[in-house]
Scaffold this motif. Structure first.
Motif, PDB file in Angstrom:
ATOM      1  N   GLY A 179       0.833  -1.213   0.000  1.00  0.00           N
ATOM      2  CA  GLY A 179       0.000   0.000   0.000  1.00  0.00           C
ATOM      3  C   GLY A 179       0.861   1.255   0.000  1.00  0.00           C
ATOM      4  O   GLY A 179       0.575   2.219  -0.730  1.00  0.00           O
ATOM      5  N   ALA A 180       1.917   1.264   0.807  1.00  0.00           N
ATOM      6  CA  ALA A 180       2.779   2.449   0.893  1.00  0.00           C
ATOM      7  C   ALA A 180       3.482   2.684  -0.442  1.00  0.00           C
ATOM      8  O   ALA A 180       3.597   3.825  -0.912  1.00  0.00           O
ATOM      9  CB  ALA A 180       3.795   2.270   2.012  1.00  0.00           C
ATOM     10  N   GLU A 181       3.932   1.595  -1.065  1.00  0.00           N
ATOM     11  CA  GLU A 181       4.675   1.752  -2.325  1.00  0.00           C
ATOM     12  C   GLU A 181       3.761   2.174  -3.470  1.00  0.00           C
ATOM     13  O   GLU A 181       4.218   2.740  -4.449  1.00  0.00           O
ATOM     14  CB  GLU A 181       5.428   0.449  -2.643  1.00  0.00           C
ATOM     15  CG  GLU A 181       6.605   0.270  -1.683  1.00  0.00           C
ATOM     16  CD  GLU A 181       7.302  -1.089  -1.769  1.00  0.00           C
ATOM     17  OE1 GLU A 181       6.835  -1.947  -2.544  1.00  0.00           O
ATOM     18  OE2 GLU A 181       8.298  -1.272  -1.040  1.00  0.00           O
ATOM     19  N   ASP A 182       2.456   1.923  -3.317  1.00  0.00           N
ATOM     20  CA  ASP A 182       1.504   2.313  -4.369  1.00  0.00           C
ATOM     21  C   ASP A 182       0.988   3.745  -4.198  1.00  0.00           C
ATOM     22  O   ASP A 182       0.194   4.216  -5.016  1.00  0.00           O
ATOM     23  CB  ASP A 182       0.275   1.383  -4.328  1.00  0.00           C
ATOM     24  CG  ASP A 182       0.601   0.038  -4.962  1.00  0.00           C
ATOM     25  OD1 ASP A 182       1.683  -0.063  -5.570  1.00  0.00           O
ATOM     26  OD2 ASP A 182      -0.211  -0.904  -4.816  1.00  0.00           O
ATOM     27  N   MET A 183       1.383   4.414  -3.132  1.00  0.00           N
ATOM     28  CA  MET A 183       0.787   5.745  -2.890  1.00  0.00           C
ATOM     29  C   MET A 183       1.308   6.757  -3.900  1.00  0.00           C
ATOM     30  O   MET A 183       2.523   6.860  -4.089  1.00  0.00           O
ATOM     31  CB  MET A 183       1.131   6.223  -1.483  1.00  0.00           C
ATOM     32  CG  MET A 183       0.362   5.453  -0.451  1.00  0.00           C
ATOM     33  SD  MET A 183       0.438   6.276   1.133  1.00  0.00           S
ATOM     34  CE  MET A 183      -1.260   6.235   1.567  1.00  0.00           C
ATOM     35  N   PRO A 184       0.401   7.507  -4.544  1.00  0.00           N
ATOM     36  CA  PRO A 184       0.860   8.487  -5.524  1.00  0.00           C
ATOM     37  C   PRO A 184       1.596   9.657  -4.858  1.00  0.00           C
ATOM     38  O   PRO A 184       1.063  10.294  -3.944  1.00  0.00           O
ATOM     39  CB  PRO A 184      -0.425   8.958  -6.204  1.00  0.00           C
ATOM     40  CG  PRO A 184      -1.555   8.320  -5.495  1.00  0.00           C
ATOM     41  CD  PRO A 184      -1.054   7.456  -4.397  1.00  0.00           C
ATOM     42  N   ILE A 185       2.815   9.873  -5.338  1.00  0.00           N
ATOM     43  CA  ILE A 185       3.673  10.924  -4.775  1.00  0.00           C
ATOM     44  C   ILE A 185       3.737  12.084  -5.756  1.00  0.00           C
ATOM     45  O   ILE A 185       3.872  11.859  -6.959  1.00  0.00           O
ATOM     46  CB  ILE A 185       5.099  10.367  -4.557  1.00  0.00           C
ATOM     47  CG1 ILE A 185       5.074   9.288  -3.476  1.00  0.00           C
ATOM     48  CG2 ILE A 185       6.085  11.461  -4.210  1.00  0.00           C
ATOM     49  CD1 ILE A 185       6.441   8.717  -3.166  1.00  0.00           C
ATOM     50  N   GLY A 186       3.646  13.317  -5.275  1.00  0.00           N
ATOM     51  CA  GLY A 186       3.784  14.438  -6.206  1.00  0.00           C
ATOM     52  C   GLY A 186       3.422  15.773  -5.586  1.00  0.00           C
ATOM     53  O   GLY A 186       3.265  15.900  -4.374  1.00  0.00           O
ATOM     54  N   PRO A 194      -4.028  16.888  -8.562  1.00  0.00           N
ATOM     55  CA  PRO A 194      -5.172  16.232  -7.908  1.00  0.00           C
ATOM     56  C   PRO A 194      -4.955  14.739  -7.672  1.00  0.00           C
ATOM     57  O   PRO A 194      -5.693  14.120  -6.907  1.00  0.00           O
ATOM     58  CB  PRO A 194      -6.328  16.472  -8.876  1.00  0.00           C
ATOM     59  CG  PRO A 194      -5.763  17.082 -10.091  1.00  0.00           C
ATOM     60  CD  PRO A 194      -4.367  17.525  -9.837  1.00  0.00           C
ATOM     61  N   ASN A 195      -3.943  14.143  -8.324  1.00  0.00           N
ATOM     62  CA  ASN A 195      -3.700  12.707  -8.129  1.00  0.00           C
ATOM     63  C   ASN A 195      -2.772  12.425  -6.956  1.00  0.00           C
ATOM     64  O   ASN A 195      -2.626  11.273  -6.547  1.00  0.00           O
ATOM     65  CB  ASN A 195      -3.077  12.100  -9.390  1.00  0.00           C
ATOM     66  CG  ASN A 195      -4.017  12.244 -10.551  1.00  0.00           C
ATOM     67  OD1 ASN A 195      -5.207  11.952 -10.418  1.00  0.00           O
ATOM     68  ND2 ASN A 195      -3.514  12.737 -11.675  1.00  0.00           N
ATOM     69  N   SER A 196      -2.084  13.437  -6.416  1.00  0.00           N
ATOM     70  CA  SER A 196      -1.079  13.185  -5.368  1.00  0.00           C
ATOM     71  C   SER A 196      -1.733  12.868  -4.037  1.00  0.00           C
ATOM     72  O   SER A 196      -2.795  13.394  -3.711  1.00  0.00           O
ATOM     73  CB  SER A 196      -0.206  14.434  -5.148  1.00  0.00           C
ATOM     74  OG  SER A 196       0.400  14.818  -6.332  1.00  0.00           O
ATOM     75  N   LYS A 197      -1.073  12.015  -3.277  1.00  0.00           N
ATOM     76  CA  LYS A 197      -1.460  11.777  -1.882  1.00  0.00           C
ATOM     77  C   LYS A 197      -0.287  12.112  -0.958  1.00  0.00           C
ATOM     78  O   LYS A 197      -0.464  12.658   0.125  1.00  0.00           O
ATOM     79  CB  LYS A 197      -1.903  10.326  -1.678  1.00  0.00           C
ATOM     80  CG  LYS A 197      -3.325  10.067  -2.130  1.00  0.00           C
ATOM     81  CD  LYS A 197      -4.336  10.859  -1.278  1.00  0.00           C
ATOM     82  CE  LYS A 197      -5.736  10.839  -1.845  1.00  0.00           C
ATOM     83  NZ  LYS A 197      -6.599  11.880  -1.309  1.00  0.00           N
ATOM     84  N   ILE A 257       9.689  16.310  -0.873  1.00  0.00           N
ATOM     85  CA  ILE A 257       8.861  15.145  -0.521  1.00  0.00           C
ATOM     86  C   ILE A 257       9.725  14.083   0.168  1.00  0.00           C
ATOM     87  O   ILE A 257      10.912  13.944  -0.139  1.00  0.00           O
ATOM     88  CB  ILE A 257       8.218  14.552  -1.792  1.00  0.00           C
ATOM     89  CG1 ILE A 257       7.255  15.575  -2.401  1.00  0.00           C
ATOM     90  CG2 ILE A 257       7.493  13.243  -1.499  1.00  0.00           C
ATOM     91  CD1 ILE A 257       6.647  15.179  -3.724  1.00  0.00           C
ATOM     92  N   LEU A 258       9.126  13.343   1.088  1.00  0.00           N
ATOM     93  CA  LEU A 258       9.758  12.131   1.634  1.00  0.00           C
ATOM     94  C   LEU A 258       8.849  10.953   1.307  1.00  0.00           C
ATOM     95  O   LEU A 258       7.623  11.061   1.420  1.00  0.00           O
ATOM     96  CB  LEU A 258       9.943  12.235   3.149  1.00  0.00           C
ATOM     97  CG  LEU A 258      11.032  13.198   3.631  1.00  0.00           C
ATOM     98  CD1 LEU A 258      11.066  13.233   5.164  1.00  0.00           C
ATOM     99  CD2 LEU A 258      12.402  12.817   3.089  1.00  0.00           C
ATOM    100  N   GLN A 259       9.463   9.831   0.917  1.00  0.00           N
ATOM    101  CA  GLN A 259       8.659   8.644   0.599  1.00  0.00           C
ATOM    102  C   GLN A 259       8.002   8.114   1.864  1.00  0.00           C
ATOM    103  O   GLN A 259       8.597   8.185   2.945  1.00  0.00           O
ATOM    104  CB  GLN A 259       9.553   7.528   0.082  1.00  0.00           C
ATOM    105  CG  GLN A 259      10.318   7.822  -1.172  1.00  0.00           C
ATOM    106  CD  GLN A 259      11.298   6.688  -1.415  1.00  0.00           C
ATOM    107  OE1 GLN A 259      10.900   5.548  -1.602  1.00  0.00           O
ATOM    108  NE2 GLN A 259      12.580   7.006  -1.386  1.00  0.00           N
TER     109      GLN A 259
END
Ligand code: NAD
Length: 505
Positions: free
Chosen positions: A331-338, A343-346, A388-390
């Motif tokens: 789940g963490a690796e699938d989180m959209p980063i940006g 509007p797609n970023s989490k 950003i931090l992963q």
């Protein structure tokens, strides 16, 4: 003027002109019904994704606080103080309606100021703030005292209590939910008939200023809502020590809250302290792991982990530990980063470079202390250019490590295996904090029993971070005292007067 990198960022995501014109100018105070810039001294506001200058906000002084407090005191004695409860209710509802019309601007200001995901600002921050005003508007007309039947007085008497506004409220708020936390304080204070001097974080003053402008437009009398900008140690301190302030409602770190609280008590202010947390999460062998994993991920990674009640330490029963960990990792690796405006970023930038460095130090310490990285930032990590931090997860954490004791306030989750529920409860309760705790189990008996044993102001069962205006929010221990929201909050903004009438003298 904003720097080119910010202008390009805004153009890329089509930021509305109304937002651009609101931020691309010097930001002042809002005192006595108008925006004022009392000094040319400015603090640079840095946009978190581009890490470039957005604009400057006035670097306020104690003299600005004096002006705001004088205006708020004047408003108490003026039309606001004389307004009927139903008219007050109408005004608060008008403000909520104006925010609804302005929702897209407010969501942009939150995404731009904090760096947070605009999808969250649209779904959580702005509607949550509006709902809070709508809920408390209804309370204006229900703030009754009571008549009592005296039990120990001689002769005949008539005894009753009345509720009065406590007076001028100082609302000091942090940067992670600038609009929503301000609305927590403002809505109840206004419902009770108080006037307010707001102190937003120096990192995120935009939405508070917008709110003050909206309030003025819908007809709030001058001085009812004031905003003073500047550094915490100057403006916050001046408010905490000011004799014209009757009540201090502070949300922020435990370190600052402790010092602000001491100062406030020197002038005998009423006090609410909403402070930090290190919230535990217990996953029993009877949990639905799909529900648990997805709620745990939201509970720690929402707002990139910059949430006071983030569930940051997981105690997983040995029977489901490996399976839960696998789901959390995926789940963490699938989180959209940006970028926050995408509007797609989490997962979006942290609020500032300084805060990001502090989170990285915690991550490095976790590596050094022997926590095992499951996914995310390695030691000496954080090489990205965009703030950003992963999302980062460690396993085999223990209370000897900082990651299980200290509030990190970033996207960092610690996990530990437990063999019994007793062990889980004892370890969960070992923190100095007591803001929230979460329980995942499909057994009603188990969840109710655990909710009674956990030391926390907010308990979430099979979910995390739910907030509703009807429900009081606040912590125990180092997480502070007093409540925001719910009817329990109202007493913090009211004084109770006891009236004795001797009859048949
Ligand atoms: P902070 O304590 O640094 O600042 C909070 C506010 O206090 C800001 O407006 C700041 O300008 C002001 N301030 C700073 N120094 C001051 C001083 N010496 N005197 C008076 N005021 C001062 O906190 P932050 O970094 O803005 O926010 C993060 C913290 O807030 C975290 O610890 C988080 O857990 C906590 N928080 C708690 C809740 C809650 O409801 N319990 C909600 C959100 C955030």
């Amino acid at each position: 003027m904003m720097q080119q990198a910010v202008a390009d960022y805004f153009a890329r995501f089509g930021v509305p002109m109304e937002v651009v014109s609101f931020v691309d100018r010097p930001i002042g105070h809002f005192i006595d019904g108008r925006e004022t810039v009392a000094t040319a001294d400015r603090i640079d506001l840095v946009e978190p994704f581009t890490r470039s200058r957005l604009t400057g906000v006035v670097n306020g002084t104690a003299a600005d606080v004096d002006m705001a407090v004088a205006s708020a005191r004047g408003a108490l004695a003026g039309p606001w103080g004389k307004m009927s409860a139903l008219d007050r209710q109408k005004l608060i509802l008008r403000l909520a309606a104006a925010m609804e019309t302005d929702a897209d601007v407010l969501a942009h200001l939150e995404a731009i100021g904090v760096g947070k995901a605009i999808s969250d600002a649209r779904l959580i921050d702005v509607p949550g703030s509006i709902a809070n005003l709508e809920y408390f508007a209804g309370w204006t007309s229900k703030l009754d005292g009571r008549t009592t039947n005296a039990v120990a007085l001689p002769g005949e008497s008539f005894t009753y209590t009345i509720k009065e506004p406590v007076g001028v409220v100082a609302a000091i708020v942090p940067w992670n939910f600038p609009l929503q936390i301000l609305s927590w304080k403002l809505a109840a204070a206004l419902a009770c008939g108080c006037t307010v001097v707001c102190k937003p974080s120096e990192l995120t003053p935009l939405s508070a200023m917008r709110l003050a402008h909206l309030a003025s437009k819908v007809g709030f009398p001058d001085g009812v809502i004031n905003v003073v900008n500047g550094y915490g140690h100057v403006i916050g301190q001046a408010l905490a020590s000011h004799r014209g302030i009757d009540k201090l409602s502070f949300t922020g770190s435990t370190r600052v809250g402790t010092s602000v609280g001491k100062t406030a008590l020197e002038t005998m202010k009423r006090l609410t302290l909403e402070l930090g947390g290190k919230s535990p999460v217990i996953v029993t062998g009877k949990a639905d792991l799909d529900i648990a994993a997805s709620a745990i991920l939201v509970g720690i990674f929402m707002n990139s982990g910059q949430v006071c009640d983030a569930g940051s330490r997981v105690y997983a029963d040995a029977s489901i530990h490996e399976e839960l960990l696998a789901r959390l990792r995926t789940g963490a690796e699938d989180m959209p980063i940006g970028a926050g405006l995408d509007p797609n970023s989490k997962i979006t930038p942290l609020v500032s470079s300084a805060h990001r460095s502090s989170v990285l130090q915690h991550i490095d310490a976790a590596h050094a202390e022997g926590a095992v990285l499951v996914t995310g930032e390695g030691s000496g990590g954080g090489g990205r250019e965009d703030g950003i931090l992963q999302p980062t997860i460690f396993d085999q954490c223990s209370e000897k490590m900082g990651i299980f004791r200290e509030e990190i306030f970033g996207p960092v989750l610690g996990v530990s295996r437990v063999n019994t529920l007793d062990d889980a409860v004892e370890r969960a309760n070992s923190s100095i904090y007591g803001l929230a705790a979460a329980i995942y189990s499909d057994s009603v008996d188990e969840t109710i029993a655990l909710s009674r044993r956990l030391k926390a102001g907010n308990i979430y069962i099979n979910a995390h971070g739910l907030v509703d205006p009807t429900m009081p929010f606040g912590g125990l221990g180092a997480s502070g005292f007093g409540k925001d929201m719910g009817p329990e909050q109202l007493d913090g903004f009211l004084s109770t007067k006891s009236v004795y009438v001797q009859l048949n003298r």
